[in-house]
Design an enzyme around this catalytic site. Sequence first.
Site, mmCIF file in Angstrom:
data_model
loop_
_atom_site.group_PDB
_atom_site.id
_atom_site.type_symbol
_atom_site.label_atom_id
_atom_site.label_comp_id
_atom_site.label_asym_id
_atom_site.label_seq_id
_atom_site.Cartn_x
_atom_site.Cartn_y
_atom_site.Cartn_z
ATOM 1 N N GLU A 1 -14.403 2.178 -16.616
ATOM 2 C CA GLU A 1 -14.663 1.620 -15.287
ATOM 3 C C GLU A 1 -15.318 0.264 -15.500
ATOM 4 O O GLU A 1 -16.377 0.171 -16.116
ATOM 5 C CB GLU A 1 -15.614 2.531 -14.498
ATOM 6 C CG GLU A 1 -15.188 3.978 -14.442
ATOM 7 C CD GLU A 1 -14.411 4.338 -13.209
ATOM 8 O OE1 GLU A 1 -14.445 3.571 -12.235
ATOM 9 O OE2 GLU A 1 -13.763 5.396 -13.234
ATOM 10 N N HIS B 1 -6.183 8.745 -7.991
ATOM 11 C CA HIS B 1 -5.699 8.094 -9.216
ATOM 12 C C HIS B 1 -6.090 8.892 -10.460
ATOM 13 O O HIS B 1 -5.300 8.996 -11.406
ATOM 14 C CB HIS B 1 -6.192 6.659 -9.294
ATOM 15 C CG HIS B 1 -5.448 5.729 -8.403
ATOM 16 N ND1 HIS B 1 -5.792 4.409 -8.246
ATOM 17 C CD2 HIS B 1 -4.370 5.921 -7.607
ATOM 18 C CE1 HIS B 1 -4.958 3.837 -7.400
ATOM 19 N NE2 HIS B 1 -4.089 4.742 -6.999
ATOM 20 N N ALA C 1 0.840 -1.198 0.000
ATOM 21 C CA ALA C 1 0.000 0.000 0.000
ATOM 22 C C ALA C 1 0.877 1.249 0.000
ATOM 23 O O ALA C 1 1.879 1.315 0.721
ATOM 24 C CB ALA C 1 -0.906 -0.003 1.228
ATOM 25 N N GLY D 1 3.904 3.424 -4.354
ATOM 26 C CA GLY D 1 4.197 4.087 -5.611
ATOM 27 C C GLY D 1 3.983 3.214 -6.831
ATOM 28 O O GLY D 1 4.307 3.599 -7.947
ATOM 29 N N LYS D 2 3.397 2.032 -6.641
ATOM 30 C CA LYS D 2 3.233 1.080 -7.752
ATOM 31 C C LYS D 2 2.367 1.629 -8.877
ATOM 32 O O LYS D 2 2.679 1.422 -10.045
ATOM 33 C CB LYS D 2 2.709 -0.267 -7.260
ATOM 34 C CG LYS D 2 1.327 -0.227 -6.629
ATOM 35 C CD LYS D 2 0.991 -1.571 -5.991
ATOM 36 C CE LYS D 2 -0.273 -1.466 -5.182
ATOM 37 N NZ LYS D 2 -0.154 -0.669 -3.967
#
Length: 176
Positions: free
Chosen positions: A61, A48, A9, A12-13
């Site tokens: 989505e 995001h 969590a 930075g992925k």
Amino acid sequence: MLILVTGGAASGKSEHAERLLCEKAQSRLYLATMQPFGKSAEARIARHRALRAGKGFATVERTLDLANLRLSQQYDGILLEDLGNLLANELFAPEGAGAESAFDSIVAGVDNLQKYCETLVIVSNEIFADGVPYPPETMQYIRILGELHQKLTGKADAVYESVCGILLSVKEGKQP
């Protein structure tokens, strides 16, 4: 090309995955799988969206059933954000595939997405290291996510892990 980017969590992925895809693809699709349950989820979705603003991503989505997703065009690259949310949706949403079929449904969905792009980047979570016992449903989720990581790592051209904002190469591919 299939690229898997994992990490804990806030490691930075997602930012690394976006950068990797932007380097490889002119036409880009961001495939968001998070269901917006509550203020925390809405805040993550907004974060995001802000991170990818101005980077040329179209957004779709889709929280379930990627195997039956039909896109109206081909893309140079697709970013799937993220595998953990998709698995939770398939396991626990009433309209999801359920425990018996979630793994196969997701693998079929990844195969389907690859038909629509040259490069598919999948973001996933590393949740396997705490050693804490969880309720059976959570342990099932962890087991299936681990199996998905194994399967996708086997299929992937490159696998990276984001650790404290540093992107480490785990399989082939060059560290960017």
